[in-house]
Design an enzyme around this catalytic site. Structure first.
Site, mmCIF file in Angstrom:
data_model
loop_
_atom_site.group_PDB
_atom_site.id
_atom_site.type_symbol
_atom_site.label_atom_id
_atom_site.label_comp_id
_atom_site.label_asym_id
_atom_site.label_seq_id
_atom_site.Cartn_x
_atom_site.Cartn_y
_atom_site.Cartn_z
ATOM 1 N N HIS A 22 4.781 5.535 4.214
ATOM 2 C CA HIS A 22 3.417 6.031 4.003
ATOM 3 C C HIS A 22 2.539 4.965 3.357
ATOM 4 O O HIS A 22 1.434 4.678 3.849
ATOM 5 C CB HIS A 22 3.466 7.276 3.118
ATOM 6 C CG HIS A 22 2.123 7.861 2.821
ATOM 7 N ND1 HIS A 22 1.543 8.835 3.589
ATOM 8 C CD2 HIS A 22 1.226 7.600 1.821
ATOM 9 C CE1 HIS A 22 0.360 9.153 3.091
ATOM 10 N NE2 HIS A 22 0.143 8.412 2.014
ATOM 11 N N GLU A 23 3.016 4.385 2.274
ATOM 12 C CA GLU A 23 2.212 3.393 1.551
ATOM 13 C C GLU A 23 2.047 2.106 2.359
ATOM 14 O O GLU A 23 1.032 1.423 2.242
ATOM 15 C CB GLU A 23 2.837 3.090 0.181
ATOM 16 C CG GLU A 23 2.906 4.280 -0.758
ATOM 17 C CD GLU A 23 1.540 4.916 -1.033
ATOM 18 O OE1 GLU A 23 0.517 4.195 -0.951
ATOM 19 O OE2 GLU A 23 1.486 6.123 -1.314
ATOM 20 N N HIS A 26 -1.111 2.299 4.423
ATOM 21 C CA HIS A 26 -2.302 1.898 3.669
ATOM 22 C C HIS A 26 -2.342 0.377 3.491
ATOM 23 O O HIS A 26 -3.385 -0.260 3.688
ATOM 24 C CB HIS A 26 -2.304 2.555 2.287
ATOM 25 C CG HIS A 26 -2.389 4.052 2.306
ATOM 26 N ND1 HIS A 26 -3.324 4.740 3.036
ATOM 27 C CD2 HIS A 26 -1.651 4.995 1.645
ATOM 28 C CE1 HIS A 26 -3.171 6.051 2.836
ATOM 29 N NE2 HIS A 26 -2.151 6.221 2.011
#
Length: 453
Positions: A22-23, A26
């Site tokens: 997920h990170e 980003h």
């Protein structure tokens, strides 16, 4: 081996991997958009390990609390930024770039789920054939003409090769309501015929749906077998071990594992006699059952995982395995179906049609992680796909402090031509934090209730 010895590391691996994915979404998009990333951390709190890139200056951390992670970007709202570095600050980017960076986290979680389901379909999805068990009278299933032993091969034109596929499809149909066409056969390989199941007004709550319909998996007779005597539990203390076949309890023959479970529950705190077969020889074993309280009722506990010794049970097992190309659309469809079902069930929770007891927290997730890891690689990968979808959907909710909340702010900025005031954003963040804390508290509460029961 105690369950937690597998559940805890499986949970850490699962959450660590999914948060990292997920990170990284980003992180990767921010770098491509020209934003300077100061730190990429898996976990919160104190740094356990870290290094700094000599080229970009980005810090890579592994932090103490493995329940999340974050990407820290250069931002004038969080501290002074030199004039030369201001073009690389997140807050200086266009609304479109900021939205892309924020949306990348959930997007990569969806992509991970697709890849995971693709692997699962190629490795093979094990399951139980959707054969119906006893159908009680005066139920919707009975009114539709369903009976024990029939196979439900499709629901509304969608194939259901396993009971799990049938379960998910019927939950989706319950959300829509109305009459649903089922394709059934009277035996495997027989000619299919259509029946119509009335699901008007039926609950979509997974805990209640199948009881209301009158549907349950077929349970053939089969001797219950001790799969594992849990350490320190009554079964272990009595000397029971893996492979022991439980022929009778208190003189009553045991036709299947559920019969043994029901019998044990009915004798809390008693010392009972089990007749077992071990290495071809029968013997009597005395077991002092524990007592616990479940939903206000005192029930017995043996402390063992049960299996079954039955050729008929083995015949109910099936596996769906696809080639690399055929697995692609199947993975896409599975990811979409799980995502849509998650959103719809969340909506029903808000209006009270689905119980909030279905919300799980870290304890239950760890429990599932350990159980799927013990089953095999494909089960654990499937678990990762499911949690990845849940993480993506949760983060897209329009709640400040979540990615969806930030996207909501940026959408308002696009419409207004200017951002909301800092005071309004701060108030929204505080409300979002309260909502998130309440949700986490509810999840922990549900987990604790499950442990106590």
């Amino acid at each position: 081996m105690p369950d937690w010895l597998l559940s805890v590391p499986a949970f850490i691996v699962a959450i660590g991997l999914l948060v990292a994915v997920h990170e990284y979404g980003h992180f990767w998009v921010a770098r491509r958009m020209g934003v300077r990333v100061l730190r990429y951390s898996i976990g919160f709190g104190a740094k356990l390990w870290g290094r700094t890139s000599s080229r970009s200056g980005t810090e890579y951390w592994l932090s103490a609390i493995p329940l999340g992670g974050y990407v820290k970007m250069l931002d004038e709202r969080e501290g002074p930024v030199p004039d030369a570095d201001k073009p690389y600050a997140f807050n200086r980017q266009s609304v479109g770039k900021r939205m892309a960076i924020v949306a990348a986290g959930p997007a990569v979680n969806f992509a991970f789920a697709i890849v995971a389901y693709w692997l699962v379909f190629m490795l093979g999805v094990a399951g139980i054939k959707p054969v119906i068990g006893d159908v009680p009278e005066d139920t919707r299933a009975a009114a539709a003409g369903l009976s024990e032993g029939q196979h439900i091969v499709a629901v509304a034109g969608r194939e259901t090769p396993t009971w799990q596929d049938l379960r998910l499809t019927l939950i989706e149909q319950a959300l829509a309501g109305g009459e649903v066409p089922l394709s059934v056969t009277d035996g495997e390989g027989g000619d299919a015929r259509e029946v119509r199941l009335d699901m008007t007004g039926v609950s979509a709550d997974p805990e209640r749906l199948f009881g209301e319909l009158g549907l349950a998996p077929y349970r053939p007779d089969g001797t219950p077998v001790i799969a594992e005597a849990l350490s320190g539990e009554p079964a272990d203390a009595a000397g029971l071990r893996a492979g022991d076949k439980v022929l009778a309890a208190g003189g009553e023959p045991m036709r299947d594992p559920q019969a043994l479970v029901d019998w044990v529950k009915a004798h809390p705190g008693e010392t009972v006699s089990l007749r077992i077969r071990r290495d071809g020889r029968e013997r009597e074993v005395r077991v002092s059952l524990d007592a616990m309280t479940v939903d206000g009722e005192r029930v017995g506990r043996l402390g063992a995982q049960l299996g079954i010794d039955s050729d008929e049970w083995a015949a109910l097992q099936t596996e769906r395995r696809l080639g690399p190309l055929a697995a692609v659309p199947a993975a896409l469809e599975q990811t979409w179906s799980v995502s849509a079902l998650t959103v719809r069930l969340m909506g029903r929770m808000l209006v009270g049609d689905v119980s909030w007891k279905n919300i799980s927290g870290p304890i239950q997730i760890a429990n599932y992680a350990g159980k799927t890891a013990s089953v095999g690689l494909e089960a654990f990968i499937g678990f990762l796909a499911l949690v990845s979808v849940s993480l993506a959907v949760l983060n897209l909710l329009p709640v400040p402090v979540l990615d969806g909340g930030h996207l909501l702010y940026y959408a308002i900025e696009l419409v207004r031509g200017r951002p909301l005031s800092e005071e309004a954003q701060a108030m929204g963040q505080q409300l979002g934090m309260v909502a998130l804390l309440l949700l986490m508290s509810l999840a922990f509460y549900n987990d604790i209730l499950r442990l106590l029961s």
